[in-house]
Scaffold this motif. Structure first.
Motif, PDB file in Angstrom:
ATOM      1  N   SER A 120       9.583 -57.628  22.177  1.00  0.00           N
ATOM      2  CA  SER A 120       8.679 -57.884  23.306  1.00  0.00           C
ATOM      3  C   SER A 120       8.552 -56.671  24.234  1.00  0.00           C
ATOM      4  O   SER A 120       7.577 -56.548  24.974  1.00  0.00           O
ATOM      5  CB  SER A 120       9.170 -59.087  24.114  1.00  0.00           C
ATOM      6  N   MET A 121       9.539 -55.755  24.180  1.00  0.00           N
ATOM      7  CA  MET A 121       9.525 -54.581  25.052  1.00  0.00           C
ATOM      8  C   MET A 121       9.094 -53.311  24.321  1.00  0.00           C
ATOM      9  O   MET A 121       9.188 -52.210  24.882  1.00  0.00           O
ATOM     10  CB  MET A 121      10.919 -54.368  25.653  1.00  0.00           C
ATOM     11  N   GLU A 122       8.620 -53.456  23.078  1.00  0.00           N
ATOM     12  CA  GLU A 122       8.272 -52.270  22.288  1.00  0.00           C
ATOM     13  C   GLU A 122       7.158 -51.458  22.951  1.00  0.00           C
ATOM     14  O   GLU A 122       7.244 -50.227  23.065  1.00  0.00           O
ATOM     15  CB  GLU A 122       7.841 -52.683  20.874  1.00  0.00           C
ATOM     16  N   ARG A 123       6.110 -52.129  23.413  1.00  0.00           N
ATOM     17  CA  ARG A 123       5.008 -51.409  24.048  1.00  0.00           C
ATOM     18  C   ARG A 123       5.455 -50.752  25.356  1.00  0.00           C
ATOM     19  O   ARG A 123       5.057 -49.625  25.658  1.00  0.00           O
ATOM     20  CB  ARG A 123       3.844 -52.368  24.321  1.00  0.00           C
ATOM     21  N   VAL A 124       6.301 -51.451  26.106  1.00  0.00           N
ATOM     22  CA  VAL A 124       6.796 -50.909  27.378  1.00  0.00           C
ATOM     23  C   VAL A 124       7.610 -49.642  27.137  1.00  0.00           C
ATOM     24  O   VAL A 124       7.435 -48.626  27.826  1.00  0.00           O
ATOM     25  CB  VAL A 124       7.657 -51.959  28.117  1.00  0.00           C
ATOM     26  N   ILE A 125       8.520 -49.691  26.156  1.00  0.00           N
ATOM     27  CA  ILE A 125       9.385 -48.544  25.887  1.00  0.00           C
ATOM     28  C   ILE A 125       8.573 -47.357  25.377  1.00  0.00           C
ATOM     29  O   ILE A 125       8.894 -46.187  25.665  1.00  0.00           O
ATOM     30  CB  ILE A 125      10.507 -48.922  24.884  1.00  0.00           C
ATOM     31  N   TRP A 127       5.439 -46.623  26.273  1.00  0.00           N
ATOM     32  CA  TRP A 127       4.783 -46.042  27.448  1.00  0.00           C
ATOM     33  C   TRP A 127       5.775 -45.282  28.305  1.00  0.00           C
ATOM     34  O   TRP A 127       5.471 -44.206  28.828  1.00  0.00           O
ATOM     35  CB  TRP A 127       4.088 -47.140  28.262  1.00  0.00           C
ATOM     36  N   LEU A 128       6.970 -45.812  28.450  1.00  0.00           N
ATOM     37  CA  LEU A 128       7.993 -45.116  29.237  1.00  0.00           C
ATOM     38  C   LEU A 128       8.376 -43.790  28.584  1.00  0.00           C
ATOM     39  O   LEU A 128       8.617 -42.797  29.282  1.00  0.00           O
ATOM     40  CB  LEU A 128       9.236 -46.003  29.385  1.00  0.00           C
ATOM     41  N   ALA A 129       8.433 -43.771  27.244  1.00  0.00           N
ATOM     42  CA  ALA A 129       8.782 -42.540  26.525  1.00  0.00           C
ATOM     43  C   ALA A 129       7.719 -41.463  26.709  1.00  0.00           C
ATOM     44  O   ALA A 129       7.996 -40.268  26.520  1.00  0.00           O
ATOM     45  CB  ALA A 129       8.972 -42.834  25.044  1.00  0.00           C
ATOM     46  N   ILE A 130       6.510 -41.867  27.093  1.00  0.00           N
ATOM     47  CA  ILE A 130       5.432 -40.908  27.391  1.00  0.00           C
ATOM     48  C   ILE A 130       5.441 -40.527  28.871  1.00  0.00           C
ATOM     49  O   ILE A 130       5.352 -39.346  29.230  1.00  0.00           O
ATOM     50  CB  ILE A 130       4.057 -41.506  27.011  1.00  0.00           C
ATOM     51  N   LEU A 131       5.574 -41.521  29.734  1.00  0.00           N
ATOM     52  CA  LEU A 131       5.459 -41.299  31.183  1.00  0.00           C
ATOM     53  C   LEU A 131       6.640 -40.518  31.754  1.00  0.00           C
ATOM     54  O   LEU A 131       6.454 -39.672  32.646  1.00  0.00           O
ATOM     55  CB  LEU A 131       5.335 -42.645  31.907  1.00  0.00           C
ATOM     56  N   ILE A 132       7.852 -40.786  31.267  1.00  0.00           N
ATOM     57  CA  ILE A 132       9.037 -40.126  31.829  1.00  0.00           C
ATOM     58  C   ILE A 132       8.998 -38.613  31.607  1.00  0.00           C
ATOM     59  O   ILE A 132       9.125 -37.841  32.570  1.00  0.00           O
ATOM     60  CB  ILE A 132      10.330 -40.739  31.261  1.00  0.00           C
ATOM     61  N   PRO A 133       8.819 -38.121  30.365  1.00  0.00           N
ATOM     62  CA  PRO A 133       8.730 -36.670  30.191  1.00  0.00           C
ATOM     63  C   PRO A 133       7.569 -36.053  30.970  1.00  0.00           C
ATOM     64  O   PRO A 133       7.719 -34.970  31.544  1.00  0.00           O
ATOM     65  CB  PRO A 133       8.518 -36.512  28.675  1.00  0.00           C
TER      66      PRO A 133
END
Length: 297
Positions: A120-125, A127-133
């Motif tokens: 359920s958190m796959e899409r969230v993770i 996006w976070l892997a893109i936004l954080i860097p």
């Protein structure tokens, strides 16, 4: 020499030693990678050396060495105001690079576990892997621009604030990212430990979960130490807290190297088991059917 000067001198030498140690791990990591490829009969090339997994690990080693070098130079007390600004800019570059490599490596290793145990958190993770860097690397631009425009204090002040906001935003997102991964790792580890007859793939996921959990916990402690170092007004406490945070970052790097070594050992063992099985099959085929088979016929 007062106690603060003595402390700075000790931390200067400590940071210098760990800088050299961090740099020393980089060629060792290359040797480990090459040895594994040779064992797996994989051609060692520049492209294979700088795969997504390897390049982020190497980036972690180089950036933590840069962080320690900056700390050692900064605490030495031989810098003027101009050079201090350059060192501060480089520190932002190194810390942002380290955090980016950490997030990318953790995502690449952990996404398979997310898909299985926390889908359920796959899409969230993702996006976070893109936004954080993106956020962490963007904070470098206003930081450097503020140093260039340091004669224009109003503009420089706004740029420093922008860099700080981006840095804090990236750190908060990284904490959320770690919390999601930690939940998935905990579920995966618990589930796989309860299984009987665990497969090679499950063993690899278990290794990732166990080492990943330790890396996340230590990384969160390093973030906490950085926060305490940033908010404390006492310079006698600030420097040890900052060096403690950096040492915890170095520990994260070592844990991720240990994860890679453990995964390589597991892969070599799985390959050896497969070759042993294939050799047994070939031996049986070459010697013909056993007495038991003949009796059945």
């Amino acid at each position: 020499m007062n106690s603060l000067q003595t402390q700075k001198q000790v931390l200067t030498y400590f940071a210098a030693v760990l800088c050299l140690l961090s740099l020393f791990t980089v060629p060792i990591l290359v040797v480990v990678i090459r040895a594994h490829m040779k064992a797996q009969r994989i051609l060692f090339t520049v492209r294979s050396l700088f795969s997504p997994f390897n390049s982020t690990l190497l980036g972690l080693g180089i950036s933590i060495a840069g962080i320690y070098a900056n700390t050692s130079i900064s605490l030495s007390g031989y810098l003027n105001s101009h050079n201090e600004a350059i060192v501060e800019d480089l520190n932002v570059v190194w810390v942002s690079t380290f955090s980016t490599c950490y997030v990318v490596y953790s995502y690449n290793r952990g996404i398979s576990i997310i898909q299985i145990y926390l889908s359920s958190m796959e899409r969230v993770i993702k996006w976070l892997a893109i936004l954080i860097p993106l956020t962490l690397l963007l904070c470098i631009i206003p930081q450097v621009a503020a140093s260039i425009l340091r004669d224009h204090q109003d503009i420089a002040s706004h740029l420093v604030t922008a860099s700080y906001v981006l840095n804090v935003t990236g750190s908060v997102l990284a904490i959320i990212f770690d919390a999601i991964l930690l939940t998935a790792f905990a579920r995966g580890s618990k589930s796989m430990q309860l299984e009987t007859g665990i497969t090679n793939d499950a063993r690899r996921l278990l290794i990732i979960s166990n080492y990943g959990t330790w890396a996340i916990v230590v990384y969160l402690f390093s973030v906490a130490a950085f926060i305490f170092a940033a908010v404390t007004a006492d310079s006698f406490s600030r420097n040890p807290l900052a060096v403690t945070a950096q040492t915890l970052m170095f520990a994260v790097y070592l844990i991720l190297i240990a994860m890679k070594v453990a995964l390589q050992q597991e892969k070599r063992q799985a390959t050896a088991n497969m070759r042993e099985f294939q050799n047994k099959v070939r031996t049986q085929e070459s010697t013909g059917p056993s007495k038991h088979d003949e009796q059945i016929k």
